[in-house]
Design a protein around this motif. Structure first.
Motif, short mmCIF file in Angstrom:
data_model
loop_
_atom_site.label_atom_id
_atom_site.label_comp_id
_atom_site.label_asym_id
_atom_site.label_seq_id
_atom_site.Cartn_x
_atom_site.Cartn_y
_atom_site.Cartn_z
N GLY A 91 -29.22 -0.29 8.71
CA GLY A 91 -29.20 0.28 7.37
C GLY A 91 -27.81 0.27 6.77
O GLY A 91 -27.62 -0.06 5.58
N LEU A 92 -26.80 0.63 7.57
CA LEU A 92 -25.42 0.60 7.08
C LEU A 92 -25.00 -0.83 6.74
O LEU A 92 -24.32 -1.07 5.73
CB LEU A 92 -24.49 1.19 8.13
N PHE A 93 -25.38 -1.77 7.59
CA PHE A 93 -25.07 -3.17 7.33
C PHE A 93 -25.61 -3.61 5.97
O PHE A 93 -24.89 -4.19 5.15
CB PHE A 93 -25.65 -4.04 8.45
N LEU A 94 -26.87 -3.33 5.72
CA LEU A 94 -27.47 -3.72 4.44
C LEU A 94 -26.86 -2.95 3.28
O LEU A 94 -26.62 -3.51 2.20
CB LEU A 94 -28.98 -3.47 4.48
N GLY A 95 -26.58 -1.67 3.49
CA GLY A 95 -26.02 -0.86 2.42
C GLY A 95 -24.64 -1.29 1.98
O GLY A 95 -24.32 -1.26 0.79
N PHE A 96 -23.81 -1.70 2.93
CA PHE A 96 -22.46 -2.15 2.59
C PHE A 96 -22.41 -3.59 2.11
O PHE A 96 -21.43 -4.02 1.52
CB PHE A 96 -21.53 -1.99 3.80
N LEU A 97 -23.48 -4.34 2.37
CA LEU A 97 -23.48 -5.75 2.04
C LEU A 97 -24.14 -6.05 0.70
O LEU A 97 -23.71 -6.95 -0.03
CB LEU A 97 -24.21 -6.53 3.15
N LEU A 98 -25.19 -5.28 0.36
CA LEU A 98 -26.05 -5.64 -0.77
C LEU A 98 -25.93 -4.64 -1.91
O LEU A 98 -25.50 -3.50 -1.73
CB LEU A 98 -27.51 -5.70 -0.31
N SER A 99 -26.36 -5.08 -3.09
CA SER A 99 -26.50 -4.17 -4.22
C SER A 99 -27.68 -3.24 -3.97
O SER A 99 -28.51 -3.48 -3.09
CB SER A 99 -26.72 -4.96 -5.51
N ALA A 100 -27.80 -2.19 -4.77
CA ALA A 100 -28.87 -1.22 -4.57
C ALA A 100 -30.24 -1.87 -4.72
O ALA A 100 -31.14 -1.64 -3.90
CB ALA A 100 -28.71 -0.06 -5.55
N LYS A 101 -30.42 -2.69 -5.74
CA LYS A 101 -31.72 -3.33 -5.95
C LYS A 101 -32.07 -4.26 -4.79
O LYS A 101 -33.22 -4.29 -4.32
CB LYS A 101 -31.72 -4.10 -7.27
N ALA A 102 -31.10 -5.02 -4.34
CA ALA A 102 -31.35 -5.93 -3.22
C ALA A 102 -31.60 -5.16 -1.93
O ALA A 102 -32.46 -5.54 -1.12
CB ALA A 102 -30.18 -6.88 -3.04
N ALA A 103 -30.88 -4.06 -1.73
CA ALA A 103 -31.03 -3.28 -0.50
C ALA A 103 -32.43 -2.69 -0.39
O ALA A 103 -33.01 -2.63 0.70
CB ALA A 103 -29.99 -2.17 -0.45
N ILE A 104 -33.00 -2.24 -1.50
CA ILE A 104 -34.35 -1.70 -1.48
C ILE A 104 -35.35 -2.75 -0.99
O ILE A 104 -36.17 -2.50 -0.10
CB ILE A 104 -34.75 -1.20 -2.89
N ALA A 105 -35.25 -3.95 -1.55
CA ALA A 105 -36.20 -5.00 -1.19
C ALA A 105 -35.98 -5.49 0.23
O ALA A 105 -36.93 -5.60 1.02
CB ALA A 105 -36.07 -6.15 -2.18
N VAL A 106 -34.74 -5.79 0.58
CA VAL A 106 -34.46 -6.38 1.90
C VAL A 106 -34.75 -5.39 3.02
O VAL A 106 -35.29 -5.76 4.08
CB VAL A 106 -33.01 -6.89 1.96
N SER A 107 -34.40 -4.13 2.83
CA SER A 107 -34.64 -3.14 3.88
C SER A 107 -36.13 -2.97 4.14
O SER A 107 -36.56 -2.82 5.29
CB SER A 107 -34.01 -1.79 3.50
N GLN A 108 -36.94 -3.00 3.09
CA GLN A 108 -38.39 -2.91 3.28
C GLN A 108 -38.93 -4.15 3.98
O GLN A 108 -39.81 -4.04 4.85
CB GLN A 108 -39.08 -2.70 1.94
N LEU A 109 -38.42 -5.32 3.61
CA LEU A 109 -38.85 -6.55 4.25
C LEU A 109 -38.46 -6.60 5.73
O LEU A 109 -39.14 -7.23 6.54
CB LEU A 109 -38.26 -7.76 3.52
N LEU A 110 -37.36 -5.95 6.08
CA LEU A 110 -36.93 -5.92 7.47
C LEU A 110 -37.68 -4.87 8.27
O LEU A 110 -38.12 -5.13 9.41
CB LEU A 110 -35.42 -5.62 7.52
N PHE A 111 -37.88 -3.70 7.68
CA PHE A 111 -38.46 -2.57 8.40
C PHE A 111 -39.91 -2.81 8.84
O PHE A 111 -40.23 -2.64 10.01
CB PHE A 111 -38.37 -1.32 7.50
#
Length: 246
Positions: free
Chosen positions: A149-169
Motif C-alpha cells: 500500500g505504501l509503495f502504491l501510495g508514494f508512486l501513484l496519483s490518488a485516482k490511479a492508486a484507487i484503481a490499481v490497489s483494487q486490481l491488486l487486492f
C-alpha cells in the motif's frame, strides 16, 4: 519521538473516523461473505468454519492494508500539508509509524464483525490463546500488504492508486485461497496459490486457529514478497522525496 508518533496516529485515526465508509466497507464485506457463503455450506463443520473465518479476517485486513494505505498516502501527497510536514526536522519516521499504527487499529476493528458472525452462526471454535495468537499473526502478516500500500501510495496519483490497489487486492485474495479453498479452484490457480503472499499468511493463520501444518513453500514465498515489498516501498518513498525536494 513517541509523543510525535502518538500524535500522528491520533490525527490519522480521526481523519478516518470522520469519513468511516472505507472502514465500514472493509469490515462488513468479509462478514457478509462469511454469512452468505460459509454459514449455509460449512457453518456446521468446526474445522472448515474456523479456517474460513481466519481467511476472511485476512481478506478484510488486506483491504485495509493495501487499498487503505495506497489511497490515503496518495491523497496526502496531493495536499499542501504533507509536503510541509516532510520539511520538518522530525524526519519521516513519526508520520510513517503513525500511519502504520493507524492501519493496524483499523485492521483489528475490521475483524470484529467477522468474529461476531462466526461466533453466532457457525460452529467455528478456538481458544482465547489461539484467538490472541491469530490476531497477532494477522497484524504481523499484514506487514507485506501495508508495504504494498505504501509503495502504491508514494508512486501513484490518488485516482490511479484507487484503481490499481483494487486490481491488486482482489486477485491476491482469490489466488491466496481466501474466498474459496485452493483445492477446489482451477488447476492453474491451485498451482500459483502457494507462491502468493496471501496464501503464506493464510497458512500461518490456519495453523494457529485450526492446527494445520503450514506449507513451507508458501512461507518462503511470503518472506520473499515481504522483502520485495519493503524494497519497493523504500524506493517509492525516496523517488517521491527526490522529485519534490531536490
Amino acid at each position: 519521538m513517541s509523543s510525535l508518533v502518538t500524535a500522528h496516529t491520533r490525527v490519522l485515526l480521526l481523519e478516518q473516523l470522520r469519513v468511516p465508509i472505507g472502514l465500514a466497507a472493509g469490515a462488513l464485506f468479509p462478514a457478509v461473505a462469511l454469512l452468505a457463503f460459509v454459514v449455509p455450506f460449512a457453518g456446521d463443520d468446526p474445522r472448515a468454519a474456523t479456517m474460513a473465518t481466519a481467511s476472511l479476517m485476512l481478506f478484510g485486513a488486506m483491504s485495509q492494508a493495501i487499498i487503505g494505505l495506497a489511497v490515503t498516502v496518495s491523497q496526502d501527497r496531493e495536499q499542501p500539508w504533507s509536503p510541509y510536514v516532510r520539511t520538518l526536522p522530525a524526519g519521516p519516521f513519526p508520520r510513517l509509524a503513525g500511519r502504520i499504527l493507524a492501519a493496524i487499529v483499523q485492521i483489528l476493528l475490521g475483524v470484529v464483525p467477522v468474529l461476531l458472525v462466526a461466533a453466532l452462526f457457525t460452529e467455528a471454535a478456538t481458544t482465547p490463546v489461539r484467538l490472541l495468537a491469530a490476531l497477532a499473526t494477522l497484524v504481523a502478516g499484514s506487514v507485506p500488504f501495508m508495504l504494498m500500500g505504501l509503495f502504491l501510495g508514494f508512486l501513484l496519483s490518488a485516482k490511479a492508486a484507487i484503481a490499481v490497489s483494487q486490481l491488486l487486492f482482489f486477485p491476491l485474495g482469490v489466488l491466496g485461497g481466501l474466498l474459496l479453498p485452493p483445492q477446489i479452484l482451477p488447476g492453474v490457480v491451485e498451482a500459483v496459490s502457494p507462491f502468493t503472499p496471501a496464501r503464506g499468511v493464510a497458512e500461518l493463520l490456519w495453523a494457529v486457529t485450526a492446527g494445520t501444518t503450514p506449507d513451507g513453500v508458501s512461507l518462503a514465498a511470503l518472506a520473499g514478497w515481504t522483502v520485495l515489498a519493503a524494497a519497493g516501498a523504500v524506493w517509492a518513498y525516496r523517488r517521491d522525496e527526490g522529485r519534490r525536494f531536490t
